[in-house]
Design a protein around this motif. Structure first.
Motif, PDB file in Angstrom:
ATOM      1  N   ALA A  67     -63.378  -0.588  -0.130  1.00  0.00           N
ATOM      2  CA  ALA A  67     -64.347   0.406   0.322  1.00  0.00           C
ATOM      3  C   ALA A  67     -65.008  -0.055   1.629  1.00  0.00           C
ATOM      4  O   ALA A  67     -66.226   0.067   1.810  1.00  0.00           O
ATOM      5  CB  ALA A  67     -65.383   0.703  -0.750  1.00  0.00           C
ATOM      6  N   ASP A  68     -64.188  -0.614   2.524  1.00  0.00           N
ATOM      7  CA  ASP A  68     -64.622  -1.090   3.847  1.00  0.00           C
ATOM      8  C   ASP A  68     -65.600  -2.262   3.776  1.00  0.00           C
ATOM      9  O   ASP A  68     -66.247  -2.595   4.772  1.00  0.00           O
ATOM     10  CB  ASP A  68     -65.245   0.051   4.662  1.00  0.00           C
ATOM     11  N   VAL A  69     -65.723  -2.890   2.609  1.00  0.00           N
ATOM     12  CA  VAL A  69     -66.607  -4.047   2.452  1.00  0.00           C
ATOM     13  C   VAL A  69     -65.743  -5.295   2.303  1.00  0.00           C
ATOM     14  O   VAL A  69     -64.882  -5.353   1.406  1.00  0.00           O
ATOM     15  CB  VAL A  69     -67.525  -3.891   1.225  1.00  0.00           C
ATOM     16  N   PRO A  70     -65.900  -6.309   3.149  1.00  0.00           N
ATOM     17  CA  PRO A  70     -65.087  -7.526   3.005  1.00  0.00           C
ATOM     18  C   PRO A  70     -65.456  -8.269   1.725  1.00  0.00           C
ATOM     19  O   PRO A  70     -66.630  -8.529   1.455  1.00  0.00           O
ATOM     20  CB  PRO A  70     -65.435  -8.336   4.257  1.00  0.00           C
ATOM     21  N   VAL A  71     -64.445  -8.608   0.918  1.00  0.00           N
ATOM     22  CA  VAL A  71     -64.664  -9.266  -0.371  1.00  0.00           C
ATOM     23  C   VAL A  71     -64.419 -10.769  -0.264  1.00  0.00           C
ATOM     24  O   VAL A  71     -65.221 -11.578  -0.714  1.00  0.00           O
ATOM     25  CB  VAL A  71     -63.765  -8.637  -1.457  1.00  0.00           C
ATOM     26  N   PHE A  72     -63.296 -11.157   0.331  1.00  0.00           N
ATOM     27  CA  PHE A  72     -63.055 -12.574   0.563  1.00  0.00           C
ATOM     28  C   PHE A  72     -62.090 -12.734   1.736  1.00  0.00           C
ATOM     29  O   PHE A  72     -61.463 -11.762   2.185  1.00  0.00           O
ATOM     30  CB  PHE A  72     -62.535 -13.293  -0.682  1.00  0.00           C
ATOM     31  N   ALA A  73     -61.987 -13.958   2.223  1.00  0.00           N
ATOM     32  CA  ALA A  73     -61.158 -14.229   3.401  1.00  0.00           C
ATOM     33  C   ALA A  73     -60.245 -15.408   3.136  1.00  0.00           C
ATOM     34  O   ALA A  73     -60.524 -16.276   2.314  1.00  0.00           O
ATOM     35  CB  ALA A  73     -62.042 -14.507   4.611  1.00  0.00           C
ATOM     36  N   LEU A  74     -59.115 -15.426   3.850  1.00  0.00           N
ATOM     37  CA  LEU A  74     -58.166 -16.538   3.822  1.00  0.00           C
ATOM     38  C   LEU A  74     -57.835 -16.920   5.251  1.00  0.00           C
ATOM     39  O   LEU A  74     -57.865 -16.076   6.165  1.00  0.00           O
ATOM     40  CB  LEU A  74     -56.885 -16.135   3.075  1.00  0.00           C
ATOM     41  N   PRO A  75     -57.514 -18.188   5.496  1.00  0.00           N
ATOM     42  CA  PRO A  75     -57.198 -18.597   6.866  1.00  0.00           C
ATOM     43  C   PRO A  75     -55.975 -17.877   7.427  1.00  0.00           C
ATOM     44  O   PRO A  75     -55.866 -17.672   8.625  1.00  0.00           O
ATOM     45  CB  PRO A  75     -56.974 -20.104   6.763  1.00  0.00           C
ATOM     46  N   PHE A  76     -55.033 -17.508   6.548  1.00  0.00           N
ATOM     47  CA  PHE A  76     -53.876 -16.730   7.008  1.00  0.00           C
ATOM     48  C   PHE A  76     -53.280 -16.002   5.800  1.00  0.00           C
ATOM     49  O   PHE A  76     -53.573 -16.321   4.644  1.00  0.00           O
ATOM     50  CB  PHE A  76     -52.813 -17.645   7.655  1.00  0.00           C
ATOM     51  N   GLY A  77     -52.444 -15.018   6.066  1.00  0.00           N
ATOM     52  CA  GLY A  77     -51.762 -14.277   5.006  1.00  0.00           C
ATOM     53  C   GLY A  77     -50.370 -13.905   5.451  1.00  0.00           C
ATOM     54  O   GLY A  77     -50.128 -13.635   6.641  1.00  0.00           O
TER      55      GLY A  77
END
Length: 427
Positions: A51-61
Motif C-alpha cells: 500500500a505504498d508503505v515501505p515494510v523492509f529493505a534488503l541490500p539487493f534483490g
C-alpha cells in the motif's frame, strides 16, 4: 529506462510486482535495476512496499524473469480484520520439477494469531493428478485478562487424487479433515465463513467392456462444522448388471428383431450393494452432553425380470421385481411401565427381509399431422404415447411376514412399527 544491449536494460526507480491492479497493492521498488530479458532482474537496494508503505529493505534483490514456472518468494497481501492487521500468504514457491511443486506460506496478525500453510501438487498428464495440503493455526481472541479471551489451535488437511488407470477404471479422491472452527478462525473469505459442512469422498469405478457389468467402491464422510455431527460411509460397495437377455444367441444369421422367438425377449438385471454406516450425534447439554455413536450395515440384492413382446401395434411387458435385504440388527419397541414412555432398543440378529411385486404394462404410439393453414403454418406433427400398468404386491406389513411388530403406547393404543426402520436400506 536505458537500453545498453539487445536484451539488457537499466531502470531507474523501477517496480517489480505480480499484482495486476493499475496501482499495485504491493511491489518491490528500487532506485537502480538491471533487467536481463527472459533471465533475471537485479535491484540494488530493494524495498518491499505494501500500500505504498515501505515494510523492509534488503541490500539487493534478484528476481527471475524467465518464462514458465520458477521457484521464488510469494509476495504477501496486507489487510485488517478482527484479529488485527495482517500479512497473508507470505512464503516461498518451489518448482520441484515438471511434475510436482510445493508452496509454503504463512499469515501473521498483530494480535498474536498465525497460520502456516503447505501445498504439495503433482501431475502426470493423461495419467493422474492430485495434491496434499495442510495448515496449522494458533488463534487468539480478545486480550489476556478479558472474560472472552481464548487461545485455540486449529488444523486442516486435504487430500485429492484423480487417476484414470484405463478407459474402464477410474479413481477419484477428495478428502478433508478439519477442526470444527478452522474456517471461522482462520479465513477472511465469505464462502469459507458461511461453510456448514465438509463432505469428503473417495470413489473407485470399474466397468467391463462388452458387458453390462459395473462396480463402484465408495467411502464418504460428512462433517457438520456447527454441531459436530459426523456421518460416515465405510464403505459402500455396489455391483450392477444392466439388462441382459440370456436366451439370445450371440450371433444371428439374419432377420433382425422380427425373427426373435418369444423367449429371446426375456431379460433380467441385477443390483447388489453392501453398505456400512457410522453416525456420531451430539447430545444436548441438559441431557448430559457428549456424543452417541451408531453403526449399521446391510446387504441388498435386487433382481428384475421382464419381457417386451409386440402384439400388433401394442407392446406388452410383463415384469417381476424381487428384493432381499440382509441385516445384523433390528429394533424392539415397548412401553416403559415406570413413566409410560416408549422405549426403543437394538437387538442383534441375522435376518433377511424379502419382498416382491409383479405386473404387466401395455403401451403403444400413434402419430398424426394437423394442418391448421394459418400464420403460414403448413402442419404440426404430434405423437401420442398411451400406456397402462397393473402392479400387484402383497401387504408385507402384515404380522405373518415377521417384518413388523406392535406395542401399546401410553394411551393404551396398539401401534404398529417396522423392525428394520432404522436400518441402512429401510424396511
Amino acid at each position: 529506462i536505458k537500453k545498453v544491449d539487445k536484451d539488457i536494460m537499466f531502470v531507474a526507480k523501477g517496480r517489480y510486482t505480480t499484482c495486476d491492479a493499475p496501482d499495485p497493492h504491493y511491489y518491490f521498488g528500487s532506485p537502480k535495476m538491471k533487467v536481463t530479458m527472459k533471465d533475471q532482474i537485479v535491484a540494488e537496494p530493494v524495498y518491499l512496499f505494501i500500500a505504498d508503505v515501505p515494510v523492509f529493505a534488503l541490500p539487493f534483490g534478484i528476481f527471475p524473469s524467465e518464462r514458465g514456472r520458477r521457484s521464488g518468494i510469494i509476495a504477501p497481501a496486507y489487510g485488517e480484520s478482527g484479529r488485527g492487521r495482517y500479512l497473508t500468504h507470505l512464503g516461498y514457491y518451489w518448482a520441484i520439477s515438471d511434475y510436482m511443486d510445493l508452496s509454503i506460506r504463512g499469515d501473521g496478525y498483530t494480535k498474536g494469531s498465525w497460520v502456516l500453510y503447505s501445498d504439495f501438487r503433482y501431475v502426470l498428464r493423461y495419467s493422474f493428478t492430485g495434491g496434499l495440503s495442510g495448515s496449522y493455526a494458533k488463534t487468539v481472541s480478545g486480550l489476556p485478562g478479558d472474560p472472552a479471551y481464548s487461545k485455540e489451535t486449529q488444523f486442516n488437511v486435504r487430500l485429492n487424487h484423480n487417476q484414470e488407470f484405463n478407459p474402464t477404471t477410474r479413481l477419484v479422491v477428495d478428502f478433508t479433515f478439519s477442526s470444527g472452527n478452522y474456517y471461522q478462525r482462520t479465513s477472511n473469505n465469505l464462502e469459507d465463513l458461511l461453510r456448514q459442512n465438509i463432505v469428503s469422498n473417495a470413489t473407485l469405478m470399474k466397468s467391463w467392456e462388452g458387458t453390462p457389468n459395473s462396480m463402484t467402491l465408495n467411502v464418504r464422510r460428512d462433517q457438520n462444522l456447527q454441531t459436530g455431527q459426523l456421518n460416515e460411509v465405510l464403505p459402500s460397495f455396489s455391483f450392477n448388471m444392466g439388462q441382459s437377455f440370456p436366451f439370445r444367441p450371440k450371433k444371428r444369421s439374419g432377420g433382425g428383431e422380427n425373427s426373435q422367438q418369444w423367449y429371446e425377449l426375456i431379460g433380467y438385471s441385477y443390483g447388489g450393494q453392501f453398505l456400512n454406516v457410522r453416525n456420531k450425534t451430539p447430545v444436548a447439554q441438559q441431557l448430559g452432553g457428549g456424543f452417541t455413536h451408531d453403526e449399521r450395515r446391510g446387504i441388498q440384492h435386487t433382481i428384475g425380470v421382464n419381457a417386451s413382446p409386440k402384439l400388433g401395434y401394442f407392446t406388452i411387458t410383463p415384469f417381476f421385481n424381487y428384493a432381499e435385504k440382509w441385516y445384523d440388527k433390528q429394533i424392539e419397541r415397548s412401553r416403559n411401565p415406570v413413566d409410560s414412555s416408549t422405549v426403543t432398543r437394538d437387538v442383534k440378529v441375522v435376518k433377511a427381509v424379502r419382498y416382491f411385486d409383479l405386473g404387466v404394462s401395455a403401451a403403444t404410439k400413434f402419430y398424426g399431422v394437423f394442418q391448421p393453414g394459418f400464420f403460414g403454418i403448413k402442419g404440426i406433427r404430434h405423437q401420442v404415447s398411451p400406456s397402462v400398468t397393473y402392479t400387484y404386491q402383497p401387504d408385507f406389513s402384515k404380522l405373518k411376514y415377521g417384518y413388523y411388530g406392535t406395542y401399546i403406547d401410553k394411551l393404551g393404543v396398539e401401534q404398529k412399527y417396522s423392525f428394520y426402520e432404522k436400518e441402512v436400506f429401510g424396511s
